[in-house]
Write a protein that holds these residues in place. Structure first.
Motif, PDB file in Angstrom:
ATOM      1  N   SER A  65     -17.699  -3.698   3.161  1.00  0.00           N
ATOM      2  CA  SER A  65     -17.397  -2.955   2.125  1.00  0.00           C
ATOM      3  C   SER A  65     -16.205  -2.192   1.591  1.00  0.00           C
ATOM      4  O   SER A  65     -15.392  -1.774   1.239  1.00  0.00           O
ATOM      5  CB  SER A  65     -18.278  -2.599   0.858  1.00  0.00           C
ATOM      6  N   GLN A  66     -16.689  -1.139   2.614  1.00  0.00           N
ATOM      7  CA  GLN A  66     -15.745   0.465   2.476  1.00  0.00           C
ATOM      8  C   GLN A  66     -13.774   0.152   3.490  1.00  0.00           C
ATOM      9  O   GLN A  66     -13.480   0.110   2.286  1.00  0.00           O
ATOM     10  CB  GLN A  66     -16.305   1.220   2.944  1.00  0.00           C
ATOM     11  N   VAL A  67     -14.301  -0.963   4.042  1.00  0.00           N
ATOM     12  CA  VAL A  67     -13.078  -1.042   4.159  1.00  0.00           C
ATOM     13  C   VAL A  67     -12.224  -1.980   3.671  1.00  0.00           C
ATOM     14  O   VAL A  67     -10.832  -1.457   3.415  1.00  0.00           O
ATOM     15  CB  VAL A  67     -13.402  -2.085   6.135  1.00  0.00           C
ATOM     16  N   ALA A  68     -12.744  -3.100   2.960  1.00  0.00           N
ATOM     17  CA  ALA A  68     -12.330  -3.908   2.011  1.00  0.00           C
ATOM     18  C   ALA A  68     -11.954  -2.835   0.816  1.00  0.00           C
ATOM     19  O   ALA A  68     -10.489  -3.594   0.327  1.00  0.00           O
ATOM     20  CB  ALA A  68     -12.878  -4.886   2.045  1.00  0.00           C
ATOM     21  N   LEU A  69     -12.759  -2.602  -0.058  1.00  0.00           N
ATOM     22  CA  LEU A  69     -12.143  -1.344  -0.600  1.00  0.00           C
ATOM     23  C   LEU A  69     -10.671  -0.462   0.132  1.00  0.00           C
ATOM     24  O   LEU A  69      -9.557  -0.549  -1.227  1.00  0.00           O
ATOM     25  CB  LEU A  69     -13.292  -0.133  -1.352  1.00  0.00           C
ATOM     26  N   LEU A  70     -10.701   0.076   1.162  1.00  0.00           N
ATOM     27  CA  LEU A  70      -9.602   0.732   1.003  1.00  0.00           C
ATOM     28  C   LEU A  70      -8.128  -0.234   1.565  1.00  0.00           C
ATOM     29  O   LEU A  70      -7.311   0.243   1.382  1.00  0.00           O
ATOM     30  CB  LEU A  70     -10.032   1.206   2.798  1.00  0.00           C
ATOM     31  N   GLN A  71      -8.417  -1.307   1.791  1.00  0.00           N
ATOM     32  CA  GLN A  71      -7.951  -2.629   2.541  1.00  0.00           C
ATOM     33  C   GLN A  71      -7.017  -2.626   0.729  1.00  0.00           C
ATOM     34  O   GLN A  71      -5.923  -2.664   0.597  1.00  0.00           O
ATOM     35  CB  GLN A  71      -8.016  -3.732   3.181  1.00  0.00           C
ATOM     36  N   ASN A  72      -7.629  -2.691  -0.512  1.00  0.00           N
ATOM     37  CA  ASN A  72      -6.930  -3.160  -1.314  1.00  0.00           C
ATOM     38  C   ASN A  72      -6.300  -2.344  -2.099  1.00  0.00           C
ATOM     39  O   ASN A  72      -5.148  -2.379  -2.500  1.00  0.00           O
ATOM     40  CB  ASN A  72      -8.420  -3.648  -2.625  1.00  0.00           C
ATOM     41  N   GLU A  73      -7.002  -0.815  -1.636  1.00  0.00           N
ATOM     42  CA  GLU A  73      -6.127   0.182  -2.160  1.00  0.00           C
ATOM     43  C   GLU A  73      -4.959   0.528  -1.542  1.00  0.00           C
ATOM     44  O   GLU A  73      -3.721   1.084  -1.732  1.00  0.00           O
ATOM     45  CB  GLU A  73      -7.198   1.730  -1.711  1.00  0.00           C
TER      46      GLU A  73
END
Length: 82
Positions: A65-73
Motif C-alpha cells: 500500500s505504501q508503494v502504491a501511494l508513493l507511485q501515485n505521488e
C-alpha cells in the motif's frame, strides 16, 4: 531345589524373561515419551511459524500500500512538472 526365578524353560530362566520384559517396557516408555515431546515441540514450532507468516503477510500488505501511494505521488509530480 532352585528358587522360582531360577527355574529354566528350555534354557531360558524366568528371571531372564522378567528382565527382558521390564527392559522392553522401559524402552517403550522412553520412546513414547520422546515421541510425545517431539510431537508437542513440532506443534509449537508450527504455531509460531503460522503466526510469523501472518505477521509477514500484514507487513507485505502495508508495504504494497505504501508503494502504491508513493507511485501515485510520483505520477502526480510528473504530471505537474509537464
Amino acid at each position: 531345589m532352585t528358587t522360582f526365578e531360577h527355574r529354566e524353560l528350555k534354557g531360558i530362566t524366568i528371571k531372564n524373561i522378567v528382565v527382558t520384559i521390564i527392559s522392553t517396557a522401559s524402552i517403550v516408555v522412553s520412546v513414547m515419551t520422546t515421541y510425545f515431546e517431539l510431537k508437542n515441540d513440532i506443534r509449537d514450532v508450527k504455531m509460531q511459524q503460522d503466526a510469523q507468516t501472518r505477521v509477514n503477510e500484514i507487513r507485505l500488505k502495508v508495504l504494497e500500500s505504501q508503494v502504491a501511494l508513493l507511485q501515485n505521488e510520483i505520477d502526480e509530480i510528473k504530471t505537474t512538472k509537464n
